[in-house]
Design a protein around this motif. Sequence first.
Motif, PDB file in Angstrom:
ATOM      1  N   TYR A  22       0.841  -1.198   0.000  1.00  0.00           N
ATOM      2  CA  TYR A  22       0.000   0.000   0.000  1.00  0.00           C
ATOM      3  C   TYR A  22       0.878   1.251   0.000  1.00  0.00           C
ATOM      4  O   TYR A  22       0.619   2.208  -0.728  1.00  0.00           O
ATOM      5  CB  TYR A  22      -0.864   0.036   1.267  1.00  0.00           C
ATOM      6  N   SER A  23       1.897   1.238   0.850  1.00  0.00           N
ATOM      7  CA  SER A  23       2.721   2.418   1.073  1.00  0.00           C
ATOM      8  C   SER A  23       3.709   2.686  -0.046  1.00  0.00           C
ATOM      9  O   SER A  23       4.319   3.753  -0.091  1.00  0.00           O
ATOM     10  CB  SER A  23       3.494   2.266   2.388  1.00  0.00           C
ATOM     11  N   VAL A  24       3.905   1.713  -0.914  1.00  0.00           N
ATOM     12  CA  VAL A  24       4.806   1.868  -2.054  1.00  0.00           C
ATOM     13  C   VAL A  24       4.016   2.075  -3.339  1.00  0.00           C
ATOM     14  O   VAL A  24       4.309   2.967  -4.135  1.00  0.00           O
ATOM     15  CB  VAL A  24       5.728   0.641  -2.200  1.00  0.00           C
ATOM     16  N   GLY A  25       2.998   1.241  -3.542  1.00  0.00           N
ATOM     17  CA  GLY A  25       2.263   1.243  -4.805  1.00  0.00           C
ATOM     18  C   GLY A  25       1.534   2.539  -5.087  1.00  0.00           C
ATOM     19  O   GLY A  25       1.675   3.122  -6.174  1.00  0.00           O
ATOM     20  N   TRP A  26       0.735   3.016  -4.134  1.00  0.00           N
ATOM     21  CA  TRP A  26      -0.037   4.238  -4.376  1.00  0.00           C
ATOM     22  C   TRP A  26       0.848   5.466  -4.565  1.00  0.00           C
ATOM     23  O   TRP A  26       0.606   6.249  -5.493  1.00  0.00           O
ATOM     24  CB  TRP A  26      -1.037   4.449  -3.244  1.00  0.00           C
ATOM     25  N   PRO A  27       1.873   5.688  -3.743  1.00  0.00           N
ATOM     26  CA  PRO A  27       2.768   6.814  -4.034  1.00  0.00           C
ATOM     27  C   PRO A  27       3.428   6.700  -5.403  1.00  0.00           C
ATOM     28  O   PRO A  27       3.558   7.696  -6.126  1.00  0.00           O
ATOM     29  CB  PRO A  27       3.810   6.729  -2.906  1.00  0.00           C
ATOM     30  N   LEU A  28       3.847   5.487  -5.779  1.00  0.00           N
ATOM     31  CA  LEU A  28       4.496   5.289  -7.070  1.00  0.00           C
ATOM     32  C   LEU A  28       3.548   5.630  -8.215  1.00  0.00           C
ATOM     33  O   LEU A  28       3.921   6.317  -9.179  1.00  0.00           O
ATOM     34  CB  LEU A  28       4.981   3.842  -7.195  1.00  0.00           C
ATOM     35  N   LEU A  29       2.302   5.174  -8.119  1.00  0.00           N
ATOM     36  CA  LEU A  29       1.336   5.453  -9.172  1.00  0.00           C
ATOM     37  C   LEU A  29       0.992   6.940  -9.220  1.00  0.00           C
ATOM     38  O   LEU A  29       0.868   7.522 -10.309  1.00  0.00           O
ATOM     39  CB  LEU A  29       0.070   4.627  -8.945  1.00  0.00           C
ATOM     40  N   ALA A  30       0.870   7.576  -8.059  1.00  0.00           N
ATOM     41  CA  ALA A  30       0.592   9.016  -8.027  1.00  0.00           C
ATOM     42  C   ALA A  30       1.707   9.805  -8.689  1.00  0.00           C
ATOM     43  O   ALA A  30       1.460  10.795  -9.387  1.00  0.00           O
ATOM     44  CB  ALA A  30       0.408   9.478  -6.577  1.00  0.00           C
ATOM     45  N   GLU A  31       2.939   9.367  -8.492  1.00  0.00           N
ATOM     46  CA  GLU A  31       4.099  10.114  -8.993  1.00  0.00           C
ATOM     47  C   GLU A  31       4.372   9.881 -10.479  1.00  0.00           C
ATOM     48  O   GLU A  31       5.148  10.616 -11.077  1.00  0.00           O
ATOM     49  CB  GLU A  31       5.317   9.737  -8.148  1.00  0.00           C
ATOM     50  N   PHE A  32       3.734   8.884 -11.076  1.00  0.00           N
ATOM     51  CA  PHE A  32       3.881   8.640 -12.509  1.00  0.00           C
ATOM     52  C   PHE A  32       2.630   9.017 -13.313  1.00  0.00           C
ATOM     53  O   PHE A  32       2.706   9.165 -14.529  1.00  0.00           O
ATOM     54  CB  PHE A  32       4.201   7.164 -12.776  1.00  0.00           C
ATOM     55  N   SER A  33       1.482   9.171 -12.672  1.00  0.00           N
ATOM     56  CA  SER A  33       0.222   9.378 -13.393  1.00  0.00           C
ATOM     57  C   SER A  33       0.053  10.817 -13.859  1.00  0.00           C
ATOM     58  O   SER A  33       0.384  11.752 -13.121  1.00  0.00           O
ATOM     59  CB  SER A  33      -0.963   9.009 -12.499  1.00  0.00           C
ATOM     60  N   PRO A  34      -0.496  11.027 -15.050  1.00  0.00           N
ATOM     61  CA  PRO A  34      -0.842  12.383 -15.484  1.00  0.00           C
ATOM     62  C   PRO A  34      -2.002  12.906 -14.641  1.00  0.00           C
ATOM     63  O   PRO A  34      -2.887  12.138 -14.249  1.00  0.00           O
ATOM     64  CB  PRO A  34      -1.252  12.187 -16.951  1.00  0.00           C
ATOM     65  N   ARG A  35      -1.985  14.178 -14.353  1.00  0.00           N
ATOM     66  CA  ARG A  35      -2.986  14.732 -13.429  1.00  0.00           C
ATOM     67  C   ARG A  35      -4.418  14.516 -13.921  1.00  0.00           C
ATOM     68  O   ARG A  35      -5.335  14.366 -13.101  1.00  0.00           O
ATOM     69  CB  ARG A  35      -2.717  16.218 -13.200  1.00  0.00           C
TER      70      ARG A  35
END
Length: 445
Positions: free
Chosen positions: A130-143
């Motif tokens: 949880y603590s790795v996946g969601w931050p990683l996806l947030a930091e790569f996703s277009p707004r």
Amino acid sequence: MTITNNELVDVDQQSVDKKRFLVKLTGVIAGGMFIDGYILGIIGTVIGAITLDLGMSLYWEGLIGASALIGIFIGGPLGGWLADKLGRKPLFTIDLLIFTVGSVLQFFVDSAWHLFLVRLLMGIAIGADYSVGWPLLAEFSPRRLRGRLMAFSEVAWYLGFMTAFVAGFLMTAVWSLDWRIVLGSSTLPAVILLLARLGMPESPRWLMNKGRTEEATEIAHTYLEDPADVLDTTSEPTRKGTFGMLFSPSYRRATIFISVFWFCVVAPYFAIATFAASVLADYGLGDGLVGALGINGLALAGVVISVILIERIGRRKLTIPQQWVCAAVLAAIGLWTSAPPVLVLIGFLVFAFANAMCTALTGVYPGEIFPTEIRGLGTGFATAFSRVGAGLGTFLLPWSMHNLGAGTTMLIAAGICVVGASVSQVLAPETMGRSLSETSAPHQR
């Protein structure tokens, strides 16, 4: 300046490659949510058989049901701290490896203690994910897609939870397999997911935050789809995150909001959904499996609706009203103890649908409202706090149904929903369409 055909082809290919990467990243993060939902759902299909085979008391039945949740409570903040300190990339693979080992060990458990420890280990791995996946996806996703992609992970969770009920029924009622095999079936998706995660890049925002500008710039240009997000990455400050930042004047509102909101959303759902068959039976609905599938099916539909609407109507409209609906429905079920079984079932279905709609936001807000240096830690802390609710609900529901009765139990669940709705009404931010620098800026809270 003339642009050649070859240069146009290169640009088009880069665009295609970036889209493929985003699809893969979303898939492997959603896969982690799928196996989380699977292991939490599958236990409910064999808990009766485990209790008989191992001679467990009500205490142990609740503890085994909550074991993975207790592990998530530990793994969430631990994994978040490590992800912020060491990077997203290494933890993204290590946590799946630990989960896979735990999944295999389920084939060999022979006591309640062994089973508790194994599922505790698996929960620790899931909490870290949880603590790795969601931050990683947030930091790569277009707004423009960030909310939708992050909410999609909740679709995968419900799919995993629902798949567990179907698979558990087939393996027990149709094929008569031992409960150890039923639990150990999570090994297959875990191995597939572990292999798919190999070779994923590090987050450019984490690299920039650590002062590794050249690496961050290269990864941002290679993988980020929106030029505005590439530019926003360059504004990432170089500063060290600490646990105390979560409760600083700049971020304590964010920490309180997501923690309480998440706690109050999952506590009643985990309790009711994990023991859905027995809860429905207590209300005179004999075919508990069908009812359980209905509850989880409506929950899946609810989170799909949120995925569709989140970038159209925003976060708050999918967070607040639904919690009030859940409170009203559970209160009605608790007060009208003599209601016809069909109305009770409809009430639980409405609860599952509304609850899932706002649950989709628990996968969105943590990645958006915390800055890079504490994004993993903030997500991990909120995950841990929420699992206190989920764990207590799962652990105490059998006792509460037995000692306090179904009506009182549902009224307590309704009260929890009221707390979550009230806190969200006051503290939930609107983050739709904003860059991560904007959504995580202190002045936004």
